[in-house]
Design a protein around this motif. Structure first.
Motif, PDB file in Angstrom:
ATOM      1  N   THR A  54      -7.233  -2.845  -2.454  1.00  0.00           N
ATOM      2  CA  THR A  54      -6.108  -3.486  -1.783  1.00  0.00           C
ATOM      3  C   THR A  54      -6.578  -4.774  -1.111  1.00  0.00           C
ATOM      4  O   THR A  54      -7.757  -5.136  -1.202  1.00  0.00           O
ATOM      5  CB  THR A  54      -5.496  -2.508  -0.757  1.00  0.00           C
ATOM      6  N   ASP A  90       0.801  -1.218   0.000  1.00  0.00           N
ATOM      7  CA  ASP A  90       0.000   0.000   0.000  1.00  0.00           C
ATOM      8  C   ASP A  90       0.832   1.266   0.000  1.00  0.00           C
ATOM      9  O   ASP A  90       0.388   2.298  -0.506  1.00  0.00           O
ATOM     10  CB  ASP A  90      -0.913   0.030   1.234  1.00  0.00           C
ATOM     11  N   LEU A 115      -0.690   6.783  -6.238  1.00  0.00           N
ATOM     12  CA  LEU A 115      -2.003   7.426  -6.295  1.00  0.00           C
ATOM     13  C   LEU A 115      -1.882   8.930  -6.067  1.00  0.00           C
ATOM     14  O   LEU A 115      -2.450   9.742  -6.803  1.00  0.00           O
ATOM     15  CB  LEU A 115      -2.887   6.799  -5.208  1.00  0.00           C
ATOM     16  N   GLY A 152      -4.853   4.078   2.698  1.00  0.00           N
ATOM     17  CA  GLY A 152      -5.416   3.775   1.390  1.00  0.00           C
ATOM     18  C   GLY A 152      -6.914   3.996   1.337  1.00  0.00           C
ATOM     19  O   GLY A 152      -7.480   4.245   0.274  1.00  0.00           O
ATOM     20  N   LEU A 156      -8.230   3.241  -2.371  1.00  0.00           N
ATOM     21  CA  LEU A 156      -7.331   2.252  -2.960  1.00  0.00           C
ATOM     22  C   LEU A 156      -7.917   0.834  -2.887  1.00  0.00           C
ATOM     23  O   LEU A 156      -8.402   0.407  -1.842  1.00  0.00           O
ATOM     24  CB  LEU A 156      -6.003   2.283  -2.198  1.00  0.00           C
ATOM     25  N   ALA A 163       1.594   1.838  -3.546  1.00  0.00           N
ATOM     26  CA  ALA A 163       0.364   2.137  -4.274  1.00  0.00           C
ATOM     27  C   ALA A 163      -0.140   3.536  -3.937  1.00  0.00           C
ATOM     28  O   ALA A 163      -0.524   4.305  -4.828  1.00  0.00           O
ATOM     29  CB  ALA A 163      -0.693   1.090  -3.959  1.00  0.00           C
ATOM     30  N   THR A 164      -0.120   3.877  -2.653  1.00  0.00           N
ATOM     31  CA  THR A 164      -0.606   5.198  -2.275  1.00  0.00           C
ATOM     32  C   THR A 164       0.316   6.279  -2.810  1.00  0.00           C
ATOM     33  O   THR A 164      -0.135   7.347  -3.236  1.00  0.00           O
ATOM     34  CB  THR A 164      -0.713   5.319  -0.747  1.00  0.00           C
ATOM     35  N   SER A 204     -10.041   2.804  -7.093  1.00  0.00           N
ATOM     36  CA  SER A 204      -8.775   2.996  -7.809  1.00  0.00           C
ATOM     37  C   SER A 204      -8.557   1.954  -8.914  1.00  0.00           C
ATOM     38  O   SER A 204      -7.573   2.015  -9.640  1.00  0.00           O
ATOM     39  CB  SER A 204      -7.605   2.942  -6.833  1.00  0.00           C
TER      40      SER A 204
END
Lengths: 346, 346
Positions: B304, B263, B270, B295, B302, B266-267, B345
């Motif tokens: 996840t 995460d 983002l 997230g 997100l 990923a964050t 997302s």
DNA sequence: TACAACGATGATAGCGCTAACATGATAGCG
DNA sequence: CGCTATCATGTTAGCGCTATCATCGTTGTA
């Protein structure tokens, strides 16, 4: 009276621990136990060949030293007691990382205790840790119970208090939270905010946040503004930040900026504002404290105060080690300072 | 030869530790040391009044038990060795929290070791920890060096391996990372993504991420898609996520989604997309792993996979405690599962 | 009433290691 | 050459606690 008996006492067997002992290593290497001990703990005091024989024997037998025995005999251990109020807060983790890195490199093992913001729990932990003949104690903060102070008063090992500065028991590495609060308040005044809400969470436990609020309030009041305070129940979290923002909006009363006690709250508010379609800082300015990476990745970037947390841990560990190695004290107190990071959120 | 001497040997003085000992407590309470010991460690085996006298004496003298001595005499300690590869990763912190809570409640003290993803460091740590007669060992992951396995093979205390499931040494609590990777890949396929980039960081160390990639790849290949992999150097961080996104955009080649190893990455991607004015998921879909609160606070939320980390720690601790209290083993292996969180997302 | 069973306490002997001192050999020095 | 200094190693005696077995009343039971 019972008749006297002069027979030899019956042989008693203790639980055999299976593990080879230092004596067996010594026998295998053809030396005395004390030489084997020295080969392992003070290699320079033993002839190189003897040492090699001992190490070979250690290897071959799979010897693992019994550290409790060593600790008992020498009245010291290579433990460092570390006490923090919480593991949920990144801030303490980073300090711990700094401590651990530095201490482990010198062969010390950290004994980690978590008080959960409970001052009596701290006493219990310290008591237990003293029982292990720790080499030093590192504790987060200057606040301790009376019992705790009494206990530590008779203790002759280094005590390091980290996070904040003040009247310390012994060594002290930290920063001035009141000044940090002042600093942010001044920044907000400069930006033209006359009515700033301070939002904290569980500030009776997180008294460093209360210190920052005190500094904040002092500056605002000197400027003729009042300094309203909103205290949330849950500890710093993104959700709580959102809640804080909502509260501020609901009761408005001219509030144009929120000074949050930490970045988690502030970022929570910032992201919530985003979801709600509010403009930061136009609709509401937001500031935090800690300087977590997250705050620098959101848009707008969070205005906050960065503290050198990992460095604080390292420095604290280095000072303790210096003290352990030579009784000479260099400086009892170190101010690691802080840095105002101005983002677009204010 | 030297002349024999029958004189009494000169009195030798050891460093007096100043601290009162159990014997002094016993004298003050008018009992034998062993009774004092029992009053403290097995209260039910001592008469209530005797116990009270002992406790009073303890209080009055400020007695702190020497735990090394107790550990040496009884060949056990209330230490639990806990070994993790990193403290920088929230995931391990949360597991540690779960462990600590549960173990501390039962009077166990955690000995925390950080391997820094170094398998030899793990061996060293375990060796040291065994030297303290730990009651049990909890370690993150199933991968160990040969030396480590040899060391543990002769150890008769509980060993708990957490985080992932597989062929464990003894007890095992975790989740199936390969399946988690499959799960997310299936979700992305369902959403119509045919070309998905997997972005990881230091996957030789973070081999659980590699397992998730394996699952991801398996599913995609079965669907006739290939499964490109991008490996970044720095461990999961927001910055690295941004870098991953940039890379994917630069080399595009039809990539419509990125499956990040965690995460944080990923964050980071983002938030970077937000700054860059990209639309997620239209320009690029983004998925993570861990289910961190963060997230769920960003917009879009997100997608996840949430793993019950704190629960994993608790459960692991409970199983170990059960094992310590009764030799009866209930279940050697527990799958704590995971949960796909679908945000906007993807 | 005899005797096992139990509860409360104690005497003894280590647990495995190292501090303190001792010894013997070799080196350094005037 | 005798003296001290230094090095390498050994002997002895614990460190402070608890495991083990022993003792001595007090009950409960047949």
């Amino acid at each position: 009276m019972r008749p006297l008996s002069n027979e030899a006492p019956p042989a008693r067997r203790r639980r055999g621990s299976e593990q080879p002992t230092l004596k067996e290593v010594a026998d295998a290497a053809g030396v005395s136990p004390i030489t084997a001990s020295r080969a392992l703990n003070a290699p320079e005091r033993v002839n190189a060949q003897t040492r090699a024989r001992v190490l070979t024997a250690v290897e071959r037998l799979g010897y693992v030293p019994n550290l409790a025995a060593g600790s008992l005999a020498s009245a010291r251990s290579r433990f460092i007691a570390v006490i923090v109020p919480s593991l949920a807060n990144t801030v303490f983790i980073e300090v711990i990382q700094g401590l651990q890195e530095t201490f482990e490199a010198q062969g010390y093992q950290i004994l980690l205790g978590n008080t959960d913001y409970d001052i009596d729990r701290e006493y219990q932990l310290i008591r237990t840790f003293l029982g292990w003949s720790c080499s030093a104690l590192v504790t987060a903060g200057l606040r301790h119970s009376e019992a705790c102070r009494t206990l530590l008063a008779n203790w002759d090992k280094p005590i390091m208090e980290v996070m904040e500065l003040g009247e310390a028991l012994d060594l002290n590495v930290g920063l001035d939270h009141t000044e940090a609060g002042r600093c942010m308040a001044r920044h907000l005044l400069e930006r033209g905010h006359r009515r700033v809400l301070f939002v904290g969470a569980r500030m009776s436990g997180d008294y460093r946040a209360a210190m920052r609020y005190a500094g904040h309030r002092e500056v605002l009041e000197q400027a003729g503004c009042d300094a309203p305070l909103l205290e949330l129940d849950p500890l710093g979290s993104l959700d709580a930040g959102a809640e804080g923002l909502e509260c501020a909006l609901a009761h408005r009363e001219g509030i144009s900026a929120i000074h949050f006690a930490n970045d988690d709250l502030a970022t929570g508010a910032l992201l919530h504002a985003q979801r709600r379609g509010l403009s930061v800082p136009d609709d509401m300015a937001i500031a935090g404290f800690n300087g977590l990476p997250l705050g620098q990745h959101v848009t707008p970037r969070l205005t906050t105060i960065r503290s050198p947390r990992q460095h604080m841990g390292q420095l604290a560990a280095e000072e303790v080690i210096r003290r352990l190695e030579s009784k000479r004290v260099l400086r009892r107190q170190h101010d690691v300072g802080f840095e105002l990071l101005i983002g677009e959120s204010t």
